[in-house]
Design an enzyme around this catalytic site. Structure first.
Site, PDB file in Angstrom:
ATOM      1  N   LYS A  66       0.840  -1.202   0.000  1.00  0.00           N
ATOM      2  CA  LYS A  66       0.000   0.000   0.000  1.00  0.00           C
ATOM      3  C   LYS A  66       0.879   1.258   0.000  1.00  0.00           C
ATOM      4  O   LYS A  66       0.606   2.219  -0.734  1.00  0.00           O
ATOM      5  CB  LYS A  66      -0.931  -0.010   1.218  1.00  0.00           C
ATOM      6  N   GLN A 110      -4.312  -1.119   9.702  1.00  0.00           N
ATOM      7  CA  GLN A 110      -4.368  -2.472   9.133  1.00  0.00           C
ATOM      8  C   GLN A 110      -4.986  -3.444  10.136  1.00  0.00           C
ATOM      9  O   GLN A 110      -4.616  -3.460  11.319  1.00  0.00           O
ATOM     10  CB  GLN A 110      -2.943  -2.919   8.736  1.00  0.00           C
ATOM     11  N   ASP A 133     -10.836   3.335   4.525  1.00  0.00           N
ATOM     12  CA  ASP A 133     -11.287   1.944   4.463  1.00  0.00           C
ATOM     13  C   ASP A 133     -12.804   1.851   4.377  1.00  0.00           C
ATOM     14  O   ASP A 133     -13.337   0.784   4.053  1.00  0.00           O
ATOM     15  CB  ASP A 133     -10.846   1.186   5.728  1.00  0.00           C
TER      16      ASP A 133
END
Ligand code: GUN
Length: 306
Positions: A66, A110, A133
């Site tokens: 990422k 994460q 997200d």
């Protein structure tokens, strides 16, 4: 008398491989242009904070990917690689700081987090405007209402590939296998918004095979290697395989495989995403998309059309 097909004809009947890697690269190139325009207008790059707690090897790989893609796309990334011993209070204090930081437009924590940290509390602490997200309850609610601009990256990437391959999804029967907050539930919502008839299957569902065989669109997000075989596929169906499972072969070598037995399923399906090279690259590209969308909203710029 049986009619033998030539190898070429047999080949022609196999499923089209949906090239997520190439599709993601096309999306990334469009974001590069928009990110450059953003920088020229605002005087700073779109900024993405990536937070990893602990040393889970798979999460380390995802986070590195990422951050590298952000850099390649003209998005500034701010890594926070924290030890597994980080307390919830420390993590919440970092999120509070990032919420206030004017160089940070997107915050990604994460998952999974270590067991001593309450994931729900951490996600709720992220400013919904920076929740790239799409996991914050406000963004989840807006997805349910059909008004969300920040939508979870993996299902968004799946939807983009489906629309690219099929065009209008209206009236198609979609079956989503898996009911996670990250993939299954948001995927079902997105497909419903596209006027699909949606069924969500999970570990307690009955007649899984029969249900799957009804699907024009089959999205697999189970996390079990090679679980879905050709007997579960309607001829011509489009199969989106979200599973990324590491298996150890008999000879000791390891490989990444999906939730579908890709080889066997390809003899029945109309199209299928490969693993690797299908959904994974699209997830990362959609994270870049969400970061740019968040950055434009925060800085008061019109949303990019991608
Ligand atoms: N872990 C697995 N998938 C994801 C994702 O899309 N976002 C975050 N933050 N963690 C994940």
């Amino acid at each position: 008398m049986s009619v033998m097909q030539s190898p070429a004809a047999q080949q022609a009947e196999r499923a089209v491989v949906i090239d997520g890697k190439a599709f993601a690269e096309g999306l990334r190139e469009r974001i590069v242009v928009k990110a450059r325009e953003f920088r020229e207008l605002v005087g700073k790059a779109p900024g993405l904070a990536v937070v990893l707690v602990g040393d889970d090897p798979a999460s380390q790989v995802y986070v590195r990917t990422k951050m590298n893609k952000a850099m390649d796309t003209g998005i500034e990334s701010f890594p926070f690689l924290l030890p597994a011993s980080t307390s919830q209070t420390e993590l919440l204090a970092l999120i509070e700081r990032l919420n206030e930081d004017r160089h940070v437009h997107g915050i990604l924590v994460q998952l999974p987090l270590p067991a001593h940290i309450d994931e729900v509390a951490v996600i709720a602490a992220i400013d919904p405007a920076k929740d790239v997200d799409g996991f914050h309850p406000i963004n989840v609610g807006q997805l349910g209402l059909g008004t969300a601009s920040l939508v979870p990256c993996t299902p968004l990437g799946c939807l983009m590939m489906l629309k690219h391959h099929l065009g209008d999804l209206s009236g198609l029967k979609a079956v989503v296998v898996g009911r996670s907050n990250i993939v299954g539930k948001p995927m079902a919502n997105l497909l419903l918004q596209q006027n699909c008839t949606v069924t969500v299957l999970h570990s307690r569902s009955r007649n899984l095979e029969d249900e799957c065989r009804q699907a024009d669109i089959l999205v697999l997000a189970i996390g079990r290697p090679n679980m879905i075989g050709p007997e579960s596929i309607k001829p011509g169906a489009v199969v989106i395989d979200v599973g990324i499972n590491r298996i150890i072969r008999e000879d000791g070598s390891s490989a990444l495989v999906g939730d579908a037995d890709t080889e066997a399923v390809s003899a029945v399906a109309g199209a299928i995403t490969p693993v690797p090279g299908g959904v994974g690259p699209m997830t990362v590209a959609c994270l870049m998309r969400n970061t740019l969308v968040a950055a434009c909203a925060i800085e008061g710029i019109a949303p990019p059309s991608l």
